[in-house]
Motif scaffolding. Structure first.
Motif, PDB file in Angstrom:
ATOM      1  N   VAL A 210     -11.940   1.593  -0.304  1.00 25.09           N
ATOM      2  CA  VAL A 210     -11.410   1.222  -1.617  1.00 25.09           C
ATOM      3  C   VAL A 210     -11.259   2.488  -2.456  1.00 25.09           C
ATOM      4  N   HIS A 211     -10.084   2.645  -3.054  1.00 29.83           N
ATOM      5  CA  HIS A 211      -9.842   3.741  -3.986  1.00 29.83           C
ATOM      6  C   HIS A 211      -9.667   3.139  -5.371  1.00 29.83           C
ATOM      7  N   GLU A 212     -10.000   3.913  -6.397  1.00 21.55           N
ATOM      8  CA  GLU A 212      -9.869   3.431  -7.769  1.00 21.55           C
ATOM      9  C   GLU A 212      -8.899   4.306  -8.547  1.00 21.55           C
ATOM     10  N   TYR A 213      -8.110   3.640  -9.399  1.00 14.56           N
ATOM     11  CA  TYR A 213      -7.090   4.307 -10.200  1.00 14.56           C
ATOM     12  C   TYR A 213      -7.184   3.803 -11.637  1.00 14.56           C
ATOM     13  N   VAL A 214      -6.839   4.672 -12.575  1.00 20.90           N
ATOM     14  CA  VAL A 214      -7.003   4.373 -14.002  1.00 20.90           C
ATOM     15  C   VAL A 214      -5.665   4.414 -14.732  1.00 20.90           C
ATOM     16  N   LYS A 215      -5.718   4.034 -15.995  1.00 14.99           N
ATOM     17  CA  LYS A 215      -4.549   4.033 -16.878  1.00 14.99           C
ATOM     18  C   LYS A 215      -3.733   5.312 -16.696  1.00 14.99           C
ATOM     19  N   GLY A 216      -2.435   5.133 -16.476  1.00 16.14           N
ATOM     20  CA  GLY A 216      -1.541   6.264 -16.304  1.00 16.14           C
ATOM     21  C   GLY A 216      -1.268   6.621 -14.852  1.00 16.14           C
ATOM     22  N   ASP A 217      -2.056   6.082 -13.926  1.00 15.29           N
ATOM     23  CA  ASP A 217      -1.817   6.354 -12.505  1.00 15.29           C
ATOM     24  C   ASP A 217      -0.703   5.454 -11.982  1.00 15.29           C
ATOM     25  N   ILE A 218       0.137   6.019 -11.121  1.00 19.31           N
ATOM     26  CA  ILE A 218       1.225   5.280 -10.488  1.00 19.31           C
ATOM     27  C   ILE A 218       1.076   5.453  -8.979  1.00 19.31           C
ATOM     28  N   LEU A 219       1.019   4.333  -8.267  1.00 16.21           N
ATOM     29  CA  LEU A 219       0.902   4.358  -6.810  1.00 16.21           C
ATOM     30  C   LEU A 219       2.229   3.989  -6.181  1.00 16.21           C
ATOM     31  N   LYS A 220       2.562   4.654  -5.091  1.00 14.00           N
ATOM     32  CA  LYS A 220       3.707   4.283  -4.268  1.00 14.00           C
ATOM     33  C   LYS A 220       3.141   3.819  -2.929  1.00 14.00           C
ATOM     34  N   ILE A 221       3.370   2.556  -2.607  1.00 18.70           N
ATOM     35  CA  ILE A 221       2.795   1.943  -1.413  1.00 18.70           C
ATOM     36  C   ILE A 221       3.940   1.545  -0.486  1.00 18.70           C
ATOM     37  N   PRO A 222       3.940   2.042   0.749  1.00 18.34           N
ATOM     38  CA  PRO A 222       5.054   1.748   1.658  1.00 18.34           C
ATOM     39  C   PRO A 222       5.085   0.298   2.118  1.00 18.34           C
ATOM     40  N   TYR A 223       6.257  -0.095   2.594  1.00 14.34           N
ATOM     41  CA  TYR A 223       6.488  -1.412   3.174  1.00 14.34           C
ATOM     42  C   TYR A 223       5.479  -1.685   4.302  1.00 14.34           C
ATOM     43  N   ASN A 224       5.048  -2.928   4.407  1.00 15.24           N
ATOM     44  CA  ASN A 224       4.187  -3.435   5.480  1.00 15.24           C
ATOM     45  C   ASN A 224       2.801  -2.790   5.492  1.00 15.24           C
ATOM     46  N   THR A 225       2.277  -2.476   4.315  1.00 21.02           N
ATOM     47  CA  THR A 225       0.923  -1.949   4.172  1.00 21.02           C
ATOM     48  C   THR A 225       0.007  -3.096   3.759  1.00 21.02           C
ATOM     49  N   LYS A 226      -1.132  -3.227   4.439  1.00 17.58           N
ATOM     50  CA  LYS A 226      -2.098  -4.258   4.047  1.00 17.58           C
ATOM     51  C   LYS A 226      -2.708  -3.860   2.708  1.00 17.58           C
ATOM     52  N   MET A 227      -2.720  -4.806   1.762  1.00 12.97           N
ATOM     53  CA  MET A 227      -3.178  -4.523   0.404  1.00 12.97           C
ATOM     54  C   MET A 227      -4.267  -5.507  -0.002  1.00 12.97           C
ATOM     55  N   ASN A 228      -5.306  -4.979  -0.630  1.00 14.36           N
ATOM     56  CA  ASN A 228      -6.348  -5.803  -1.225  1.00 14.36           C
ATOM     57  C   ASN A 228      -6.549  -5.279  -2.647  1.00 14.36           C
TER      58      ASN A 228
END
Length: 107
Positions: free
Chosen positions: A65-83
């Motif tokens: 598990v990674h944590e991200y805060v206000k102002g962070d933008i994630l780019k997650i590729p197609y077909n990635t398992k997400m929780n």
């Protein structure tokens, strides 16, 4: 009027608001309180996730598990398992953009 205007909730109540769902993008506003989130799933397009407030706790595929805060933008590729979860006391607010729109995604 040329432009279209859309609105989203400004409250802290749990919400998954599908603001724009067209052939170009899916634009989704999400609010989660502590211990809330999305069911585990696979991304059905390229996902761009912006943390508006709070702390996002996210596990992608088999990584920790990674944590991200206000102002962070994630780019997650197609077909990635997400929780996606809010494991903290503060309200978590996200903007999620899927592009291309999943209905048109070419695999």
């Amino acid at each position: 009027m040329i432009e279209q205007v859309f609105n989203y909730s400004t409250e802290n109540d749990t919400a998954v608001e599908k603001i724009i769902m067209d052939d170009n993008i899916n634009y989704i506003h999400m609010i989660f309180n502590k211990e809330e989130g999305l069911p585990e799933h696979y991304s059905n397009s390229n996902v761009y996730m912006t943390v508006i407030k709070g702390i996002l706790s996210i596990q992608l595929d088999e990584q920790d598990v990674h944590e991200y805060v206000k102002g962070d933008i994630l780019k997650i590729p197609y077909n990635t398992k997400m929780n996606v979860k809010n494991l903290h006391d503060d309200v978590l607010e996200l903007i999620v953009i899927k592009s291309p729109a999943p209905a048109l995604f070419k695999k």
